[in-house]
Design an enzyme around this catalytic site. Structure first.
Site, PDB file in Angstrom:
ATOM      1  N   ASN A 182      -2.005 -10.689   8.436  1.00 51.13           N
ATOM      2  CA  ASN A 182      -2.971  -9.623   8.618  1.00 51.13           C
ATOM      3  C   ASN A 182      -4.317 -10.032   8.025  1.00 51.13           C
ATOM      4  O   ASN A 182      -4.416 -10.337   6.830  1.00 51.13           O
ATOM      5  CB  ASN A 182      -2.513  -8.351   7.904  1.00 51.13           C
ATOM      6  CG  ASN A 182      -3.564  -7.249   8.002  1.00 51.13           C
ATOM      7  OD1 ASN A 182      -3.792  -6.705   9.075  1.00 51.13           O
ATOM      8  ND2 ASN A 182      -4.252  -6.963   6.900  1.00 51.13           N
ATOM      9  N   GLU A 183      -5.343 -10.007   8.852  1.00 47.21           N
ATOM     10  CA  GLU A 183      -6.725 -10.235   8.406  1.00 47.21           C
ATOM     11  C   GLU A 183      -6.882 -11.406   7.441  1.00 47.21           C
ATOM     12  O   GLU A 183      -7.302 -11.217   6.291  1.00 47.21           O
ATOM     13  CB  GLU A 183      -7.305  -8.970   7.754  1.00 47.21           C
ATOM     14  CG  GLU A 183      -7.467  -7.809   8.683  1.00 47.21           C
ATOM     15  CD  GLU A 183      -8.374  -6.705   8.108  1.00 47.21           C
ATOM     16  OE1 GLU A 183      -8.885  -6.872   6.991  1.00 47.21           O
ATOM     17  OE2 GLU A 183      -8.565  -5.691   8.801  1.00 47.21           O
ATOM     18  N   GLN A 228       0.801  -1.217   0.000  1.00 47.88           N
ATOM     19  CA  GLN A 228       0.000   0.000   0.000  1.00 47.88           C
ATOM     20  C   GLN A 228       0.838   1.274   0.000  1.00 47.88           C
ATOM     21  O   GLN A 228       0.335   2.340  -0.332  1.00 47.88           O
ATOM     22  CB  GLN A 228      -0.956  -0.008   1.196  1.00 47.88           C
ATOM     23  CG  GLN A 228      -1.967  -1.150   1.108  1.00 47.88           C
ATOM     24  CD  GLN A 228      -2.932  -1.157   2.262  1.00 47.88           C
ATOM     25  OE1 GLN A 228      -2.676  -1.777   3.288  1.00 47.88           O
ATOM     26  NE2 GLN A 228      -4.053  -0.484   2.115  1.00 47.88           N
ATOM     27  N   TYR A 286     -13.243  -1.743  12.592  1.00 44.89           N
ATOM     28  CA  TYR A 286     -13.678  -0.564  11.838  1.00 44.89           C
ATOM     29  C   TYR A 286     -15.148  -0.228  12.031  1.00 44.89           C
ATOM     30  O   TYR A 286     -15.513   0.931  12.077  1.00 44.89           O
ATOM     31  CB  TYR A 286     -13.410  -0.761  10.332  1.00 44.89           C
ATOM     32  CG  TYR A 286     -11.955  -0.627   9.971  1.00 44.89           C
ATOM     33  CD1 TYR A 286     -11.403   0.616   9.656  1.00 44.89           C
ATOM     34  CD2 TYR A 286     -11.120  -1.740   9.970  1.00 44.89           C
ATOM     35  CE1 TYR A 286     -10.061   0.738   9.338  1.00 44.89           C
ATOM     36  CE2 TYR A 286      -9.773  -1.625   9.656  1.00 44.89           C
ATOM     37  CZ  TYR A 286      -9.252  -0.382   9.342  1.00 44.89           C
ATOM     38  OH  TYR A 286      -7.915  -0.251   9.038  1.00 44.89           O
ATOM     39  N   ARG A 303       3.766   0.074  13.018  1.00 43.41           N
ATOM     40  CA  ARG A 303       3.424  -1.235  12.438  1.00 43.41           C
ATOM     41  C   ARG A 303       3.519  -1.134  10.913  1.00 43.41           C
ATOM     42  O   ARG A 303       2.830  -0.316  10.299  1.00 43.41           O
ATOM     43  CB  ARG A 303       2.013  -1.634  12.846  1.00 43.41           C
ATOM     44  CG  ARG A 303       1.580  -2.917  12.155  1.00 43.41           C
ATOM     45  CD  ARG A 303       0.149  -3.349  12.501  1.00 43.41           C
ATOM     46  NE  ARG A 303      -0.140  -4.549  11.735  1.00 43.41           N
ATOM     47  CZ  ARG A 303      -1.238  -4.760  11.022  1.00 43.41           C
ATOM     48  NH1 ARG A 303      -2.197  -3.863  10.984  1.00 43.41           N
ATOM     49  NH2 ARG A 303      -1.385  -5.869  10.335  1.00 43.41           N
ATOM     50  N   GLU A 325      -5.545   1.843  -1.475  1.00 42.14           N
ATOM     51  CA  GLU A 325      -6.566   1.088  -0.736  1.00 42.14           C
ATOM     52  C   GLU A 325      -7.084  -0.071  -1.594  1.00 42.14           C
ATOM     53  O   GLU A 325      -8.238  -0.131  -1.982  1.00 42.14           O
ATOM     54  CB  GLU A 325      -7.679   2.042  -0.285  1.00 42.14           C
ATOM     55  CG  GLU A 325      -8.850   1.424   0.450  1.00 42.14           C
ATOM     56  CD  GLU A 325      -8.513   0.630   1.729  1.00 42.14           C
ATOM     57  OE1 GLU A 325      -7.401   0.772   2.266  1.00 42.14           O
ATOM     58  OE2 GLU A 325      -9.375  -0.148   2.145  1.00 42.14           O
ATOM     59  N   TRP A 326      -6.180  -0.981  -1.917  1.00 42.23           N
ATOM     60  CA  TRP A 326      -6.524  -2.222  -2.612  1.00 42.23           C
ATOM     61  C   TRP A 326      -7.412  -1.972  -3.835  1.00 42.23           C
ATOM     62  O   TRP A 326      -7.102  -1.106  -4.638  1.00 42.23           O
ATOM     63  CB  TRP A 326      -7.116  -3.230  -1.604  1.00 42.23           C
ATOM     64  CG  TRP A 326      -6.230  -3.395  -0.395  1.00 42.23           C
ATOM     65  CD1 TRP A 326      -6.494  -3.006   0.879  1.00 42.23           C
ATOM     66  CD2 TRP A 326      -4.884  -3.952  -0.359  1.00 42.23           C
ATOM     67  NE1 TRP A 326      -5.421  -3.307   1.709  1.00 42.23           N
ATOM     68  CE2 TRP A 326      -4.433  -3.883   0.970  1.00 42.23           C
ATOM     69  CE3 TRP A 326      -4.032  -4.514  -1.319  1.00 42.23           C
ATOM     70  CZ2 TRP A 326      -3.179  -4.339   1.376  1.00 42.23           C
ATOM     71  CZ3 TRP A 326      -2.778  -4.974  -0.921  1.00 42.23           C
ATOM     72  CH2 TRP A 326      -2.375  -4.886   0.408  1.00 42.23           C
ATOM     73  N   ASN A 345      -8.186  -5.744  14.394  1.00 44.43           N
ATOM     74  CA  ASN A 345      -8.566  -4.608  13.554  1.00 44.43           C
ATOM     75  C   ASN A 345     -10.072  -4.415  13.675  1.00 44.43           C
ATOM     76  O   ASN A 345     -10.842  -5.336  13.414  1.00 44.43           O
ATOM     77  CB  ASN A 345      -8.236  -4.872  12.076  1.00 44.43           C
ATOM     78  CG  ASN A 345      -6.741  -4.958  11.816  1.00 44.43           C
ATOM     79  OD1 ASN A 345      -5.929  -4.717  12.715  1.00 44.43           O
ATOM     80  ND2 ASN A 345      -6.375  -5.304  10.596  1.00 44.43           N
ATOM     81  N   TRP A 400      -4.923   3.343  11.732  1.00 43.26           N
ATOM     82  CA  TRP A 400      -4.798   3.113  10.293  1.00 43.26           C
ATOM     83  C   TRP A 400      -5.288   4.364   9.581  1.00 43.26           C
ATOM     84  O   TRP A 400      -6.455   4.631   9.627  1.00 43.26           O
ATOM     85  CB  TRP A 400      -5.619   1.897   9.818  1.00 43.26           C
ATOM     86  CG  TRP A 400      -5.350   1.653   8.356  1.00 43.26           C
ATOM     87  CD1 TRP A 400      -6.030   2.201   7.290  1.00 43.26           C
ATOM     88  CD2 TRP A 400      -4.298   0.852   7.791  1.00 43.26           C
ATOM     89  NE1 TRP A 400      -5.461   1.791   6.108  1.00 43.26           N
ATOM     90  CE2 TRP A 400      -4.414   0.961   6.392  1.00 43.26           C
ATOM     91  CE3 TRP A 400      -3.276   0.063   8.340  1.00 43.26           C
ATOM     92  CZ2 TRP A 400      -3.529   0.310   5.519  1.00 43.26           C
ATOM     93  CZ3 TRP A 400      -2.411  -0.579   7.473  1.00 43.26           C
ATOM     94  CH2 TRP A 400      -2.553  -0.458   6.073  1.00 43.26           C
ATOM     95  N   GLU A 417      -5.278  -2.048  13.956  1.00 44.32           N
ATOM     96  CA  GLU A 417      -5.852  -1.085  13.004  1.00 44.32           C
ATOM     97  C   GLU A 417      -7.176  -0.573  13.525  1.00 44.32           C
ATOM     98  O   GLU A 417      -7.956  -1.332  14.108  1.00 44.32           O
ATOM     99  CB  GLU A 417      -6.127  -1.717  11.626  1.00 44.32           C
ATOM    100  CG  GLU A 417      -4.925  -1.972  10.778  1.00 44.32           C
ATOM    101  CD  GLU A 417      -5.285  -2.544   9.402  1.00 44.32           C
ATOM    102  OE1 GLU A 417      -6.362  -2.231   8.854  1.00 44.32           O
ATOM    103  OE2 GLU A 417      -4.473  -3.327   8.899  1.00 44.32           O
ATOM    104  N   HIS A 475       1.031  -9.224   4.684  1.00 42.60           N
ATOM    105  CA  HIS A 475      -0.106  -8.308   4.511  1.00 42.60           C
ATOM    106  C   HIS A 475      -0.561  -8.404   3.050  1.00 42.60           C
ATOM    107  O   HIS A 475      -0.476  -7.450   2.289  1.00 42.60           O
ATOM    108  CB  HIS A 475       0.271  -6.882   4.915  1.00 42.60           C
ATOM    109  CG  HIS A 475      -0.895  -6.022   5.297  1.00 42.60           C
ATOM    110  ND1 HIS A 475      -1.017  -5.399   6.520  1.00 42.60           N
ATOM    111  CD2 HIS A 475      -2.013  -5.689   4.612  1.00 42.60           C
ATOM    112  CE1 HIS A 475      -2.148  -4.705   6.560  1.00 42.60           C
ATOM    113  NE2 HIS A 475      -2.771  -4.863   5.408  1.00 42.60           N
TER     114      HIS A 475
END
Ligand code: NOJ
Length: 514
Positions: free
Chosen positions: A203-204, A57, A347, A114, A469-470, A345, A462, A413, A159
């Site tokens: 990650n996730e 990213q 959100y 991180r 962003e992907w 994480n 984050w 995050e 990630h």
């Protein structure tokens, strides 16, 4: 759960402009005095404050100095996969901007940073056959500069950017990837572990597995319904456990670090008081978080609910065994207890109701027999999937404490995005909505820590700066610092949120007024 009894209505003056009228609440939509009042007070003295990023990213330099291609290079270069065909070829150009990145971290006064390592930058074809020394040098330089500035690195090994060469051999569907991941982790522990004390394996996994292998919205962009996600997750869980054992057996004694995993979860609230809707929220949590947390933190096996539901659906589909794989006795023993800490994480929160799905088609969502959505009157952000619901954060933390025996937790995050499509830089710099998000969520974290006894050790916002962003490319901005992606120098500028976050860090929370 106790209520936030220490809340006072007299807030520090700097906070006032970001509050709703009453002075005690951040959002007009959330004004329940026992639930939504801001909490005053400090975090424990050793609390870790940081920001987070990920290699693909921010780094750019996608094919420089011997780096091999990753699945994200390939996926984003294919027309139509990412918003306006954006890619991470240059991103924030962090590969060439260690100075600028460290300068921001120092300005923020974080104690931790991180970031993730690009596997293909270190091992171009994913295997230890060829080690790319330039890749290791980049990360060594970054880590040295952080330590000079008294900032501790928290390093994510994976990630989402699998080396493409491994994908060509089947990626996470192929269990040889477990061995390659372990070799990669071993190399990173050996080469960098004298200076890194906090490691995150994955990650996730929920997100990169579901979106990468079933919906096709993330790399590698596969759309295999129903079975692949479970097989991939099985391999990822085993890879995590193996790397944890490698650290424990070979490095822990000498390096004294900690190895954890970062999982994502929403908080689910039932659509009604009905038993079926309440049960649906439990399924939501077990399929999203328990899928990984249960084997790793509880007993080496998937949650009972998940096992029952996938088996039942599989039978309805005429299969003789479950689409959910099983762990052998030995694998259970090897998986159980393989996290020194849990990275979380958070959100957003979702409203959930029971909704029976037909037997076919088979799918991860269909296995759960539920639907979820956001209440339309909740606050919004630049992304439809992200509506700020701070009180859901505290509830999730409390649930984790109760279910998993209060594991040491790092929030790895938490953050807010606005739309990058808005070209007005001045408006982006005055990011009051992001400030509200941070104040309200950190206040809920303080309640979890001080009132509910959740063992939370740190918080990583984050993100440090706007980044790729992907699949949404640069259309969403999550940064505390603005990045100008139209300027080849990628200049970084502090937003209001960077100044406010730094203030919270220096105050170690929201202390009472003197
Ligand atoms: C989770 C992911 O770990 C991160 O890469 C992503 O940018 C943020 N969420 C925001 O969507």
């Amino acid at each position: 759960m106790e209520s936030a009894t220490t809340v006072k209505s007299d807030t520090q003056s700097w906070i006032k402009p970001f509050l709703a009228d009453s002075d005690r609440f951040v959002y007009d939509q959330f004004t329940d005095p026992t639930r939504d009042s801001l909490m005053r007070g400090k975090f424990p003295p050793t609390f870790a404050w940081g920001v987070a990023t990920a290699a693909y990213q921010i780094e750019g330099a996608w094919d420089e100095d011997g780096k091999g291609p990753s699945i994200w290079d390939v996926y984003s270069h294919k027309e139509g996969n990412v918003y306006q065909n954006h890619n991470g070829d240059v991103a924030c150009d962090s590969y060439h901007k260690i100075d600028e990145d460290v300068k921001m971290l120092k300005e923020l006064k974080v104690s931790h940073y991180r970031f993730s390592l690009s596997w293909a930058r270190i091992l171009p074809d994913g295997t230890v056959k060829t080690v790319n020394q330039s890749g290791l040098t980049y990360y060594r330089n970054l880590i040295d500069r952080l330590l000079e500035a008294n900032i501790q690195p928290m390093v994510t090994l994976y990630h989402w950017d699998l080396p493409q060469a491994l994908q060509d051999a089947g990626g996470w569907e192929n269990d040889t990837t477990i061995v390659h991941f372990n070799n990669y982790a071993d190399l990173c522990f050996r080469e960098l572990g004298d200076k890194v004390k906090l490691w995150i394996t994955f990650n996730e996994p929920y997100e990169f597995i579901r979106e990468g292998y079933e919906t096709g919205c993330l790399a590698p962009g596969l759309e295999h319904q129903g079975t692949t996600v479970y097989r991939v997750a099985h391999n990822v869980i085993k890879a995590h456990a193996k790397a944890w054992h490698t650290y424990s057996n070979t490095y822990r004694e000498r390096q004294n670090g900690y190895v954890g995993i970062t999982l994502v979860s929403n908080w689910p609230i039932p659509a009604s008081d009905s038993k079926t809707d309440i049960e649906a929220t439990e399924r939501f949590l077990q399929f999203m978080l328990g899928w990984f947390a249960h084997p790793i933190l509880v007993n080496g096996d998937y949650p009972e609910i998940m096992k029952q539901d996938v088996l039942r659906k599989s039978r309805e589909q005429g299969l003789t065994s479950s689409r959910l794989p099983t762990f052998s006795k030995n694998e259970k023993t090897l998986t159980k207890g393989t996290a020194d800490f849990l990275g979380l994480n958070y959100y957003t929160t979702r409203r959930v109701r029971h909704a029976a799905s037909p037997a076919l088609p088979a799918g991860y969502m269909e296995d759960q027999d539920l639907k979820y959505w956001h209440d339309q009157d909740w606050p919004t952000s630049g992304a439809s999937w992200l509506r700020p619901v701070p009180w859901g954060f505290r509830k999730l933390l409390h649930w984790i404490k109760e279910r998993y025996g209060n594991p040491p937790l790092y929030i790895t995050e938490n953050g807010y995005c606005d739309s990058g499509a808005d070209a007005d830089k001045e408006r982006q710099l005055s990011d009051n909505d992001r400030v509200k998000y941070y104040i309200s969520h950190i206040s809920e974290l303080l309640k979890a820590c001080r009132l509910d006894g959740v063992d939370v050790r740190g918080y990583m916002a984050w993100s440090l700066m706007d980044n790729f962003e992907w699949s949404d490319g640069y259309s969403y901005r999550f940064g505390l610092y603005h990045v100008d992606f139209d300027d080849q120098n990628r200049p970084r500028t502090a937003k209001t949120s960077a100044k406010v976050y730094s203030r919270i860090i220096q105050d170690n929370g929201f202390p009472e007024m003197e």
